[in-house]
Design a protein around this motif. Structure first.
Motif, short mmCIF file in Angstrom:
data_model
loop_
_atom_site.label_atom_id
_atom_site.label_comp_id
_atom_site.label_asym_id
_atom_site.label_seq_id
_atom_site.Cartn_x
_atom_site.Cartn_y
_atom_site.Cartn_z
N THR A 119 -1.62 5.42 3.83
CA THR A 119 -0.61 4.37 3.73
C THR A 119 0.73 4.93 3.29
N THR A 134 4.19 5.35 5.53
CA THR A 134 5.37 4.67 5.02
C THR A 134 6.54 5.62 4.86
N SER A 184 11.48 -0.07 11.94
CA SER A 184 12.30 -0.04 10.73
C SER A 184 13.74 0.34 11.05
N LEU A 190 8.19 -2.37 4.52
CA LEU A 190 7.53 -1.38 5.38
C LEU A 190 6.19 -0.98 4.79
N LEU A 191 6.14 -0.77 3.48
CA LEU A 191 4.89 -0.39 2.82
C LEU A 191 3.82 -1.45 3.06
N THR A 222 2.46 -1.77 6.80
CA THR A 222 1.57 -0.71 7.32
C THR A 222 0.11 -1.15 7.31
N TYR A 248 -1.71 -2.50 -3.76
CA TYR A 248 -0.41 -2.73 -3.11
C TYR A 248 0.61 -3.23 -4.13
#
Length: 248
Positions: free
Chosen positions: A32, A36, A127, A184-185, A188, A224
């Motif tokens: 992840t 990212t 992005s 964005l994180l 994913t 997260y």
């Protein structure tokens, strides 16, 4: 209540301890973060490039816009319209099942390396569209006199952008760029649709093996959240440092 607590304890054991299931989370976090970071770098490069072209087109008088600048600006506008107007999941599916086999005919096998590269490319392109508009707003917020001052000192347009305009614009748009990084994180997590074993996929595998849904999914939600809180703290620290440098 006691039965529920025992169920949670059983779920914790099956999720983290049984057959070293915690390794799914460890490997998932690594993938992840890797996707990212690499997608963010690609998005920044692509976004800044698009932002500079769009800003150059908008800042030039209409009678001084060259044919090449008009063409590049048209391509950038098409790119922004398509990417921002379609869902990220659809873009990822198109990238893996349609574009990737065409770009890399011998690399269509679903290995982790190929999946990661495909995900980075898809998320980086996505992005880049949002970063482009963020950076363009920052560039347009800088007084036109800054550009004129740079050009009067003998700097080219590119040099003035690089050494004068972009650094000032970056300070203005840092909070918005930070929000894009956090978004964005979290986005994913949809790489599971192409089979990449990220954090979310790890929890899904554990749930399928143990029939326990509560602990695995709560666990990744907490993971997260911790990563987002850490990034928010880091970005806040950067903003404070930039404000101090402005005061000095």
């Amino acid at each position: 209540m006691e039965a529920w607590w025992q169920g949670v304890q059983k779920g914790f054991y099956q999720t983290f301890i049984l057959k070293d299931n915690y390794m799914y989370f460890v490997k998932g976090i690594r993938i992840t973060l890797l996707v990212t970071v690499l997608a963010l770098v690609l998005g920044l490069v692509l976004g800044v490039l698009v932002a500079v072209i769009r800003s150059a087109h908008d800042q030039q008088p209409e009678n001084r816009r060259g044919i090449l600048l008009r063409i590049f600006n048209g391509i950038c506008k098409l790119y922004l319209t398509v990417v921002r107007g379609t869902p990220m999941m659809v873009q990822l599916l198109i990238m893996w099942f349609v574009i990737w086999p065409v770009l890399f005919p011998g690399a269509t096998r679903a290995t982790d390396g190929n999946l990661i590269r495909c995900a980075v490319l898809a998320f980086g392109v996505n992005s880049g569209a949002y970063v482009a508009e963020i950076v363009r707003s920052g560039i347009m917020s800088i007084d036109k006199g800054q550009m004129e001052a740079g050009r009067s000192l003998g700097l080219t347009y590119v040099s003035t952008m690089r050494h004068v305009i972009i650094p000032q614009a970056f300070k203005n748009v840092l909070p918005a760029l930070g929000n894009e990084l956090i978004t964005l994180l979290k986005e994913t997590s949809i790489v599971t649709v192409i089979g990449l074993k990220d954090l979310t996929k790890g929890a899904m595998i554990i749930q399928a093996n143990t029939y326990q849904a509560l602990v695995p999914f709560i666990a990744i939600a907490v993971m997260y959240l911790v990563m987002v809180l850490f990034l928010s703290w880091l970005l806040g620290k950067m903003e404070r440092r930039l404000r101090k440098s402005d005061i000095r």
